[in-house]
Design a protein around this motif. Structure first.
Motif, mmCIF file in Angstrom:
data_model
loop_
_atom_site.group_PDB
_atom_site.id
_atom_site.type_symbol
_atom_site.label_atom_id
_atom_site.label_comp_id
_atom_site.label_asym_id
_atom_site.label_seq_id
_atom_site.Cartn_x
_atom_site.Cartn_y
_atom_site.Cartn_z
ATOM 1 N N THR A 177 46.268 30.208 38.289
ATOM 2 C CA THR A 177 47.685 30.253 37.945
ATOM 3 C C THR A 177 48.500 29.701 39.110
ATOM 4 O O THR A 177 47.961 29.456 40.192
ATOM 5 N N GLU A 178 49.782 29.568 38.903
ATOM 6 C CA GLU A 178 50.672 29.132 39.981
ATOM 7 C C GLU A 178 50.665 30.121 41.148
ATOM 8 O O GLU A 178 50.819 29.738 42.300
ATOM 9 N N ARG A 179 50.484 31.416 40.851
ATOM 10 C CA ARG A 179 50.487 32.456 41.888
ATOM 11 C C ARG A 179 49.177 32.531 42.658
ATOM 12 O O ARG A 179 49.122 33.080 43.749
ATOM 13 N N GLY A 180 48.100 32.046 42.062
ATOM 14 C CA GLY A 180 46.804 32.131 42.718
ATOM 15 C C GLY A 180 45.676 32.176 41.718
ATOM 16 O O GLY A 180 45.864 31.935 40.530
ATOM 17 N N ASP A 181 44.506 32.544 42.228
ATOM 18 C CA ASP A 181 43.307 32.523 41.397
ATOM 19 C C ASP A 181 42.355 33.674 41.698
ATOM 20 O O ASP A 181 41.317 33.789 41.084
ATOM 21 N N ASN A 182 42.704 34.514 42.668
ATOM 22 C CA ASN A 182 41.832 35.643 42.995
ATOM 23 C C ASN A 182 42.670 36.797 43.526
ATOM 24 O O ASN A 182 43.841 36.623 43.876
#
Length: 181
Positions: A59-64
């Motif tokens: 996602t735009e916010r991150g991945d983990n």
């Protein structure tokens, strides 16, 4: 017959551990601004290990999820095992997790994750995927072949739960969670 339920972690991701060639400088898996290559890791939406499905998030916010005292809340699950895909950075780490039902502690277990730089796990991790290179601000680094690790927490019997409470350890990263019944 085993059944599996993948936990959607997208609302809890808080770290960029996967990048593409066009955004390598935003990697944040460790203090060296390294990241896992999305070109290799995300070429399939769903991955399987020993028949267990895992969905990776981007996602735009991150991945983990970088462990930071979060409480993951999700629809009630009935399961006997919780499977994690993750890595540690800057060493091999473990932390206790709390497994809860409606805010009430059911069980406390320990999550162990080996370093992504390791070719062999320190703990009882199983290699989920080994990649051909790592991203850094300078480009692709073929001298490091990072590993993602699988770790299974055995609950010893099928339990109902709808929350997992994490500790604070910025060197531990969770990329996927699947519950097995």
């Amino acid at each position: 017959m085993k059944t599996y339920s993948e936990i959607d972690i997208s609302m809890y991701v808080n770290n960029r551990g996967i990048t593409y060639e066009g955004n390598m400088e935003f990697g944040n898996l460790n203090y060296r601004i390294q990241s896992l290559p999305g070109e290799e890791l995300l070429n399939e939406k769903k991955h399987h290990l020993n028949g267990i499905p895992f969905s990776l998030t981007y996602t735009e916010r991150g991945d983990n999820i970088e462990l930071a005292n979060q409480k993951l809340i999700f629809p009630t699950q009935l399961g006997g095992k919780i499977h994690f895909i993750g890595v540690s950075s800057n060493g091999d780490f473990f932390e206790d997790l709390q497994i809860l039902l409606n805010g009430n502690l059911i069980l406390q277990k320990r999550l162990y994750l080996s370093d992504f730089n390791s070719q062999e796990p320190l703990f009882e991790n199983e290699c989920f995927m080994r990649l051909e290179y790592i991203h850094s601000p300078l480009g692709k680094d073929y001298t490091i072949k990072p590993s993602l690790w699988h770790f299974c927490i055995d609950l010893e019997k099928n339990l109902e739960f709808n929350e997992i409470s994490l500790k604070d350890n910025i060197s531990m990263h969770i990329f996927a969670i699947t519950v097995e019944k």
